[in-house]
Write a protein that holds these residues in place. Structure first.
Motif, PDB file in Angstrom:
ATOM      1  N   MET A  84       0.808  -1.223   0.000  1.00 50.23           N
ATOM      2  CA  MET A  84       0.000   0.000   0.000  1.00 50.23           C
ATOM      3  C   MET A  84       0.840   1.271   0.000  1.00 50.23           C
ATOM      4  O   MET A  84       0.381   2.324  -0.416  1.00 50.23           O
ATOM      5  CB  MET A  84      -0.948   0.004   1.204  1.00 50.23           C
ATOM      6  CG  MET A  84      -2.141  -0.922   1.040  1.00 50.23           C
ATOM      7  SD  MET A  84      -3.137  -0.563  -0.439  1.00 50.23           S
ATOM      8  CE  MET A  84      -3.781   1.065  -0.044  1.00 50.23           C
ATOM      9  N   ASN A  85       2.074   1.192   0.489  1.00 50.98           N
ATOM     10  CA  ASN A  85       2.938   2.370   0.515  1.00 50.98           C
ATOM     11  C   ASN A  85       3.920   2.339  -0.655  1.00 50.98           C
ATOM     12  O   ASN A  85       4.116   1.308  -1.298  1.00 50.98           O
ATOM     13  CB  ASN A  85       3.718   2.438   1.826  1.00 50.98           C
ATOM     14  CG  ASN A  85       2.805   2.647   3.020  1.00 50.98           C
ATOM     15  OD1 ASN A  85       1.887   3.451   2.965  1.00 50.98           O
ATOM     16  ND2 ASN A  85       3.040   1.909   4.093  1.00 50.98           N
ATOM     17  N   HIS A  86       4.532   3.482  -0.908  1.00 48.16           N
ATOM     18  CA  HIS A  86       5.558   3.551  -1.944  1.00 48.16           C
ATOM     19  C   HIS A  86       6.934   3.279  -1.325  1.00 48.16           C
ATOM     20  O   HIS A  86       7.854   4.097  -1.408  1.00 48.16           O
ATOM     21  CB  HIS A  86       5.542   4.929  -2.627  1.00 48.16           C
ATOM     22  CG  HIS A  86       4.356   5.161  -3.483  1.00 48.16           C
ATOM     23  ND1 HIS A  86       3.154   5.620  -2.985  1.00 48.16           N
ATOM     24  CD2 HIS A  86       4.154   4.977  -4.818  1.00 48.16           C
ATOM     25  CE1 HIS A  86       2.279   5.732  -3.969  1.00 48.16           C
ATOM     26  NE2 HIS A  86       2.855   5.342  -5.085  1.00 48.16           N
ATOM     27  N   ASP A  87       7.064   2.124  -0.703  1.00 47.35           N
ATOM     28  CA  ASP A  87       8.340   1.774  -0.092  1.00 47.35           C
ATOM     29  C   ASP A  87       9.213   1.049  -1.103  1.00 47.35           C
ATOM     30  O   ASP A  87       8.853   0.860  -2.272  1.00 47.35           O
ATOM     31  CB  ASP A  87       8.126   0.929   1.165  1.00 47.35           C
ATOM     32  CG  ASP A  87       7.323  -0.330   0.893  1.00 47.35           C
ATOM     33  OD1 ASP A  87       7.166  -0.696  -0.291  1.00 47.35           O
ATOM     34  OD2 ASP A  87       6.846  -0.961   1.854  1.00 47.35           O
ATOM     35  N   ARG A  88      10.386   0.618  -0.655  1.00 47.81           N
ATOM     36  CA  ARG A  88      11.324  -0.029  -1.577  1.00 47.81           C
ATOM     37  C   ARG A  88      10.754  -1.314  -2.148  1.00 47.81           C
ATOM     38  O   ARG A  88      10.963  -1.628  -3.324  1.00 47.81           O
ATOM     39  CB  ARG A  88      12.637  -0.318  -0.844  1.00 47.81           C
ATOM     40  CG  ARG A  88      13.497   0.928  -0.601  1.00 47.81           C
ATOM     41  CD  ARG A  88      14.579   0.664   0.399  1.00 47.81           C
ATOM     42  NE  ARG A  88      14.010   0.453   1.729  1.00 47.81           N
ATOM     43  CZ  ARG A  88      14.691  -0.014   2.763  1.00 47.81           C
ATOM     44  NH1 ARG A  88      15.952  -0.334   2.619  1.00 47.81           N
ATOM     45  NH2 ARG A  88      14.114  -0.160   3.937  1.00 47.81           N
ATOM     46  N   SER A  89      10.017  -2.056  -1.336  1.00 49.15           N
ATOM     47  CA  SER A  89       9.427  -3.311  -1.814  1.00 49.15           C
ATOM     48  C   SER A  89       8.438  -3.045  -2.939  1.00 49.15           C
ATOM     49  O   SER A  89       8.372  -3.812  -3.910  1.00 49.15           O
ATOM     50  CB  SER A  89       8.725  -4.043  -0.663  1.00 49.15           C
ATOM     51  OG  SER A  89       9.641  -4.410   0.336  1.00 49.15           O
ATOM     52  N   PHE A  90       7.689  -1.959  -2.804  1.00 50.72           N
ATOM     53  CA  PHE A  90       6.720  -1.593  -3.840  1.00 50.72           C
ATOM     54  C   PHE A  90       7.421  -1.313  -5.161  1.00 50.72           C
ATOM     55  O   PHE A  90       7.058  -1.863  -6.206  1.00 50.72           O
ATOM     56  CB  PHE A  90       5.911  -0.367  -3.398  1.00 50.72           C
ATOM     57  CG  PHE A  90       5.081   0.230  -4.498  1.00 50.72           C
ATOM     58  CD1 PHE A  90       3.855  -0.315  -4.841  1.00 50.72           C
ATOM     59  CD2 PHE A  90       5.544   1.335  -5.221  1.00 50.72           C
ATOM     60  CE1 PHE A  90       3.096   0.231  -5.872  1.00 50.72           C
ATOM     61  CE2 PHE A  90       4.788   1.881  -6.251  1.00 50.72           C
ATOM     62  CZ  PHE A  90       3.561   1.317  -6.569  1.00 50.72           C
ATOM     63  N   TRP A  91       8.437  -0.454  -5.128  1.00 45.15           N
ATOM     64  CA  TRP A  91       9.106  -0.078  -6.369  1.00 45.15           C
ATOM     65  C   TRP A  91       9.883  -1.241  -6.977  1.00 45.15           C
ATOM     66  O   TRP A  91       9.991  -1.322  -8.206  1.00 45.15           O
ATOM     67  CB  TRP A  91      10.022   1.126  -6.131  1.00 45.15           C
ATOM     68  CG  TRP A  91       9.237   2.380  -5.877  1.00 45.15           C
ATOM     69  CD1 TRP A  91       9.169   3.091  -4.715  1.00 45.15           C
ATOM     70  CD2 TRP A  91       8.377   3.057  -6.809  1.00 45.15           C
ATOM     71  NE1 TRP A  91       8.315   4.154  -4.862  1.00 45.15           N
ATOM     72  CE2 TRP A  91       7.825   4.167  -6.128  1.00 45.15           C
ATOM     73  CE3 TRP A  91       8.021   2.824  -8.138  1.00 45.15           C
ATOM     74  CZ2 TRP A  91       6.939   5.041  -6.746  1.00 45.15           C
ATOM     75  CZ3 TRP A  91       7.142   3.696  -8.753  1.00 45.15           C
ATOM     76  CH2 TRP A  91       6.611   4.788  -8.076  1.00 45.15           C
ATOM     77  N   ARG A  92      10.398  -2.118  -6.134  1.00 41.51           N
ATOM     78  CA  ARG A  92      11.060  -3.315  -6.665  1.00 41.51           C
ATOM     79  C   ARG A  92      10.050  -4.176  -7.420  1.00 41.51           C
ATOM     80  O   ARG A  92      10.364  -4.747  -8.464  1.00 41.51           O
ATOM     81  CB  ARG A  92      11.709  -4.126  -5.543  1.00 41.51           C
ATOM     82  CG  ARG A  92      13.059  -3.590  -5.093  1.00 41.51           C
ATOM     83  CD  ARG A  92      13.831  -4.655  -4.320  1.00 41.51           C
ATOM     84  NE  ARG A  92      13.147  -5.048  -3.095  1.00 41.51           N
ATOM     85  CZ  ARG A  92      13.365  -4.499  -1.903  1.00 41.51           C
ATOM     86  NH1 ARG A  92      14.264  -3.521  -1.789  1.00 41.51           N
ATOM     87  NH2 ARG A  92      12.716  -4.913  -0.837  1.00 41.51           N
ATOM     88  N   ARG A  93       8.842  -4.269  -6.875  1.00 47.02           N
ATOM     89  CA  ARG A  93       7.800  -5.071  -7.522  1.00 47.02           C
ATOM     90  C   ARG A  93       7.390  -4.444  -8.852  1.00 47.02           C
ATOM     91  O   ARG A  93       7.218  -5.139  -9.854  1.00 47.02           O
ATOM     92  CB  ARG A  93       6.578  -5.181  -6.600  1.00 47.02           C
ATOM     93  CG  ARG A  93       5.555  -6.211  -7.052  1.00 47.02           C
ATOM     94  CD  ARG A  93       6.161  -7.587  -7.044  1.00 47.02           C
ATOM     95  NE  ARG A  93       5.170  -8.602  -7.354  1.00 47.02           N
ATOM     96  CZ  ARG A  93       5.404  -9.628  -8.158  1.00 47.02           C
ATOM     97  NH1 ARG A  93       6.598  -9.770  -8.718  1.00 47.02           N
ATOM     98  NH2 ARG A  93       4.483 -10.530  -8.381  1.00 47.02           N
ATOM     99  N   VAL A  94       7.227  -3.116  -8.857  1.00 48.96           N
ATOM    100  CA  VAL A  94       6.896  -2.430 -10.102  1.00 48.96           C
ATOM    101  C   VAL A  94       8.004  -2.653 -11.137  1.00 48.96           C
ATOM    102  O   VAL A  94       7.750  -3.005 -12.298  1.00 48.96           O
ATOM    103  CB  VAL A  94       6.699  -0.918  -9.875  1.00 48.96           C
ATOM    104  CG1 VAL A  94       6.542  -0.182 -11.211  1.00 48.96           C
ATOM    105  CG2 VAL A  94       5.485  -0.660  -8.994  1.00 48.96           C
ATOM    106  N   GLY A  95       9.263  -2.474 -10.695  1.00 50.45           N
ATOM    107  CA  GLY A  95      10.404  -2.624 -11.593  1.00 50.45           C
ATOM    108  C   GLY A  95      10.596  -4.037 -12.111  1.00 50.45           C
ATOM    109  O   GLY A  95      11.149  -4.233 -13.195  1.00 50.45           O
ATOM    110  N   SER A  96      10.135  -5.024 -11.358  1.00 54.10           N
ATOM    111  CA  SER A  96      10.279  -6.413 -11.805  1.00 54.10           C
ATOM    112  C   SER A  96       9.408  -6.699 -13.028  1.00 54.10           C
ATOM    113  O   SER A  96       9.703  -7.593 -13.817  1.00 54.10           O
ATOM    114  CB  SER A  96       9.904  -7.376 -10.667  1.00 54.10           C
ATOM    115  OG  SER A  96       8.508  -7.354 -10.402  1.00 54.10           O
TER     116      SER A  96
END
Length: 217
Positions: free
Chosen positions: A184-196
């Motif tokens: 739900m947040n724009h944390d590192r895990s989020f952006w890693r998932r988007v980038g994957s």
């Protein structure tokens, strides 16, 4: 995240990364991104936004004013409008015969709503399978500030104006919101998932920041 400043709510996203300093960016749509070094505490992030609260609110007012004074669209056969990243004459998108300006505006907006619903409906099937997530509902809406959103109850919304963007940009917004179903947040895990799924997602963000102002009626 949200902070209150001078009785106004400032909503912003946080993007963590390998950087030395915290910086705040506002794109042409009014989206606020707080770019912070890894491991920066939430208190520090919120404090930084409050410290720049006056500047942020002033810039948001300027963006809103710019929208109000944007060039008038030509609602006639030879007027040009964006659809899926390309310009078309108005008569190539909708039937224009014997319609006045108000009727043309209404018909064109309906066209974009229908196009966005169709494209998002088709593309989201691809990425929800890839990400192994599924939203409870999807809605096409009108918004002046957001391209998409994800609620805590897994309800996704997409701005009808996305129908003006190239398919790959629409894909980015879809991926972005689908990733919020698990982050739900724009944390590192989020952006890693988007980038994957979309390694060049920053290019898509830049496109929306640069050309989002033109994607309007």
């Amino acid at each position: 995240m949200k902070v209150e400043y001078e009785q106004q709510i400032i909503e912003f996203h946080v993007e963590y990364g390998q950087r030395r300093k915290l910086s705040i960016h506002i794109d042409s749509t009014g989206l606020i991104i707080d770019k912070a070094p890894n491991h920066t505490s939430e208190d520090v992030v919120m404090s930084a936004v409050k410290q720049q609260g006056h500047k942020i609110l002033k810039q948001l007012q300027e963006i809103a004013k710019a929208r109000e004074t944007s060039p008038t669209k030509e609602y006639q056969d030879q007027g040009k409008f964006l659809h899926l990243g390309k310009y078309y004459f108005l008569h190539e998108l909708i039937e224009t015969k014997d319609l006045n300006e108000d009727e043309l505006k209404l018909r064109l907006k309906k066209f974009y709503f229908a196009s966005c619903k169709r494209v998002v409906g088709e593309r989201i099937q691809i990425y929800q399978q890839q990400l192994k997530v599924k939203p409870k509902s999807i809605e096409i809406v009108e918004s002046r500030t957001k391209w998409g959103s994800c609620s805590s109850d897994k309800h996704l919304t997409f701005n009808y104006r996305l129908a003006m963007a190239p398919i790959e940009v629409i894909d980015y917004v879809i991926i972005h919101e689908l990733c919020h179903l698990t982050h739900m947040n724009h944390d590192r895990s989020f952006w890693r998932r988007v980038g994957s799924v979309m390694p060049d997602y920053k290019d898509k963000e830049e496109f929306l920041a640069r050309y989002g102002q033109a994607m309007t009626l």
